[in-house]
Design an enzyme around this catalytic site. Structure first.
Site, PDB file in Angstrom:
ATOM      1  N   CYS A   1     -22.286  -4.213   1.796  1.00  0.00           N
ATOM      2  CA  CYS A   1     -22.102  -5.352   0.923  1.00  0.00           C
ATOM      3  C   CYS A   1     -22.504  -6.741   1.175  1.00  0.00           C
ATOM      4  O   CYS A   1     -22.243  -7.313   2.166  1.00  0.00           O
ATOM      5  CB  CYS A   1     -20.656  -5.510   0.435  1.00  0.00           C
ATOM      6  SG  CYS A   1     -20.192  -6.375  -0.982  1.00  0.00           S
TER       7      CYS A   1
ATOM      8  N   CYS B   1     -14.057   6.149   6.425  1.00  0.00           N
ATOM      9  CA  CYS B   1     -15.459   5.559   6.275  1.00  0.00           C
ATOM     10  C   CYS B   1     -15.749   4.246   5.936  1.00  0.00           C
ATOM     11  O   CYS B   1     -15.036   3.944   5.283  1.00  0.00           O
ATOM     12  CB  CYS B   1     -16.089   6.696   5.307  1.00  0.00           C
ATOM     13  SG  CYS B   1     -17.852   6.494   5.032  1.00  0.00           S
TER      14      CYS B   1
ATOM     15  N   CYS C   1     -15.098  11.759  -1.331  1.00  0.00           N
ATOM     16  CA  CYS C   1     -15.018  10.403  -0.754  1.00  0.00           C
ATOM     17  C   CYS C   1     -14.674  10.889   0.984  1.00  0.00           C
ATOM     18  O   CYS C   1     -13.554  11.657   1.096  1.00  0.00           O
ATOM     19  CB  CYS C   1     -14.155   9.505  -1.190  1.00  0.00           C
ATOM     20  SG  CYS C   1     -13.787   8.123   0.021  1.00  0.00           S
TER      21      CYS C   1
ATOM     22  N   CYS D   1     -21.311  -8.496  -8.949  1.00  0.00           N
ATOM     23  CA  CYS D   1     -22.277  -7.593  -8.020  1.00  0.00           C
ATOM     24  C   CYS D   1     -23.502  -7.405  -8.861  1.00  0.00           C
ATOM     25  O   CYS D   1     -24.552  -6.943  -8.023  1.00  0.00           O
ATOM     26  CB  CYS D   1     -21.592  -6.100  -8.583  1.00  0.00           C
ATOM     27  SG  CYS D   1     -20.018  -5.572  -7.652  1.00  0.00           S
TER      28      CYS D   1
ATOM     29  N   CYS E   1     -23.485   5.921   0.096  1.00  0.00           N
ATOM     30  CA  CYS E   1     -22.628   6.982   0.556  1.00  0.00           C
ATOM     31  C   CYS E   1     -23.144   8.210   0.707  1.00  0.00           C
ATOM     32  O   CYS E   1     -24.192   8.893  -0.008  1.00  0.00           O
ATOM     33  CB  CYS E   1     -21.916   7.058  -0.955  1.00  0.00           C
ATOM     34  SG  CYS E   1     -20.517   8.238  -0.810  1.00  0.00           S
TER      35      CYS E   1
ATOM     36  N   ASP F   1       0.811  -1.217   0.014  1.00  0.00           N
ATOM     37  CA  ASP F   1       0.048  -0.209  -0.125  1.00  0.00           C
ATOM     38  C   ASP F   1       0.629   1.423   0.017  1.00  0.00           C
ATOM     39  O   ASP F   1       0.210   2.479  -0.232  1.00  0.00           O
ATOM     40  CB  ASP F   1      -0.994  -0.037   1.179  1.00  0.00           C
ATOM     41  CG  ASP F   1      -2.009   1.069   0.853  1.00  0.00           C
ATOM     42  OD1 ASP F   1      -2.399   1.132   0.003  1.00  0.00           O
ATOM     43  OD2 ASP F   1      -2.656   1.486   2.187  1.00  0.00           O
TER      44      ASP F   1
ATOM     45  N   CYS G   1     -23.825  -0.202  -2.011  1.00  0.00           N
ATOM     46  CA  CYS G   1     -22.784   0.449  -1.715  1.00  0.00           C
ATOM     47  C   CYS G   1     -22.871   2.037  -2.297  1.00  0.00           C
ATOM     48  O   CYS G   1     -22.362   2.769  -1.717  1.00  0.00           O
ATOM     49  CB  CYS G   1     -21.565  -0.132  -2.367  1.00  0.00           C
ATOM     50  SG  CYS G   1     -21.438  -0.436  -3.995  1.00  0.00           S
TER      51      CYS G   1
ATOM     52  N   CYS H   1     -27.031  -5.078  -7.838  1.00  0.00           N
ATOM     53  CA  CYS H   1     -26.964  -4.524  -6.564  1.00  0.00           C
ATOM     54  C   CYS H   1     -26.491  -2.941  -6.494  1.00  0.00           C
ATOM     55  O   CYS H   1     -25.390  -2.997  -7.306  1.00  0.00           O
ATOM     56  CB  CYS H   1     -26.014  -5.318  -5.634  1.00  0.00           C
ATOM     57  SG  CYS H   1     -25.901  -4.750  -4.052  1.00  0.00           S
TER      58      CYS H   1
END
Length: 349
Positions: free
Chosen positions: A253, A246, A219, A193, A203, A139, A199, A196
């Site tokens: 999900c 967040c 975001c 997915c 938000c 990362d 998600c 659906c």
């Protein structure tokens, strides 16, 4: 090399990883194109490093030309409690699940290095004449872990742009082992997915312009972690009591019904970070902030940005009890903190 790959998989699973897959370094050309568009539209916000190292990020083969395979590993950090439970408790803060204990960068990287060393020894034992090597990434390097993990068959990037798996859910950290060993690649993950929209619809700031697209400028994770300076006043009320990151799009999900329990005890939430009192957090000076968040990923954003977030949460709390806290910070030496305090005062009874 198939036998070596399966031995590596067994070692990785025994070491605490929940999934492993392999892809070629040149397996994500579509992701490179998406990244270029993302940056061109300015949706990366203040994450300038994305633009600065875009060539490496979009082309892992350029990052280390000698690499022949990328081994992607997933480690679960699935929460024990409802990660959204505190959103209805306005006088406490909500911290993203991954940041409620030790910094995952350190934990995953140590595990990756152990597995990588084991793999290198095995590869050299199988072929003593070869000068094989590895590099591990978690990362912090210009590596697109999520597209690589999808290309390696660990899952797919869901409509929330995070990696999603039918076997693991989406509460996973990702690590990469680049190697000069040519391992058989896995088939890429398929999208499940369907229709659906959970998600996208949850938000708070409408940060998804369309399915599979994110505008980091809206975001909450970006705004509370990466964004320096004052947050747009139109977005501040939408932050609620989220003071670091967040989890909304992850938490809703449906595939999380298959989420694997975290095997690392140091991912379990610290008691003082489950529902921290906003009034207490707002009083932290730099020394106290560093002491409280030693070993935590929260430490890297610094006291001023963190207290800014806390003051936005105080302003959204509607609690008269917190008014003196905001008043005390209205003259803070940091202009962003004092601005956040004055904004909070303007919203409190």
């Amino acid at each position: 090399m198939t036998d070596l790959k399966e031995r590596l998989r067994a070692e990785a699973l025994a070491s605490g990883f929940a999934g492993m897959g392999v892809c070629r370094p040149d397996a994500i050309p579509e992701a490179a194109a998406r990244l270029a568009g993302f940056v061109a539209e300015g949706r990366h916000g203040q994450m300038r490093w994305m633009a600065e190292r875009m060539n490496w990020r979009g082309n892992p083969a350029a990052l280390w030309p000698e690499a022949k395979s990328v081994v992607m590993l997933a480690e679960p950090y699935t929460p024990d409690e409802d990660p959204l439970a505190n959103l209805e408790r306005p006088e406490v803060g909500t911290i993203s699940v991954y940041a409620r204990n030790r910094d995952y960068h350190d934990l995953v990287k140590k595990r990756l290095k152990r597995v990588g060393r084991w793999f290198l020894e095995e590869a050299r034992r199988d072929d003593p004449s070869a000068a094989h090597a590895i590099k591990v990434f978690v990362d912090t390097a210009p590596v697109m872990e999520k597209p690589l993990a999808a290309a390696a068959g660990l899952g797919w990037q869901g409509k929330h742009t995070n990696l999603l798996s039918r076997d693991l859910g989406n509460w996973v950290f990702l690590g990469a082992i680049f190697t000069t060993v040519a391992l058989p690649p896995d088939a890429p993950g398929a999208d499940h997915c369907g229709s659906c929209r959970a998600c996208l619809d949850i938000c708070p700031t409408d940060a998804f312009p369309a399915p599979y697209q994110l505008d980091a400028r809206r975001c909450i994770s970006h705004l509370t972690i990466e964004h320096d300076g004052p947050v747009d006043t139109a977005l501040r009320p939408m932050l609620g009591n989220r003071i670091y990151g967040c989890d909304d799009c992850l938490a809703v999900c449906p595939w999380n019904k298959f989420a694997v329990a975290a095997s690392e005890a140091r991912y379990a939430a610290r008691d003082d970070l489950v529902a921290p009192d906003l009034a207490e957090l707002a009083t932290l000076d730099d020394t106290a902030f560093r002491a409280r968040f030693s070993g935590s990923p929260i430490k890297r954003i610094g006291r001023d940005r963190f207290v800014r977030n806390v003051l936005y949460a105080i302003g959204n709390s509607g609690s008269a009890r917190l008014r003196p806290v905001a008043d005390a910070l209205a003259r803070d030496a940091d202009p962003t903190v004092s601005d956040a305090a004055r904004w909070a005062l303007g919203r409190l009874p």
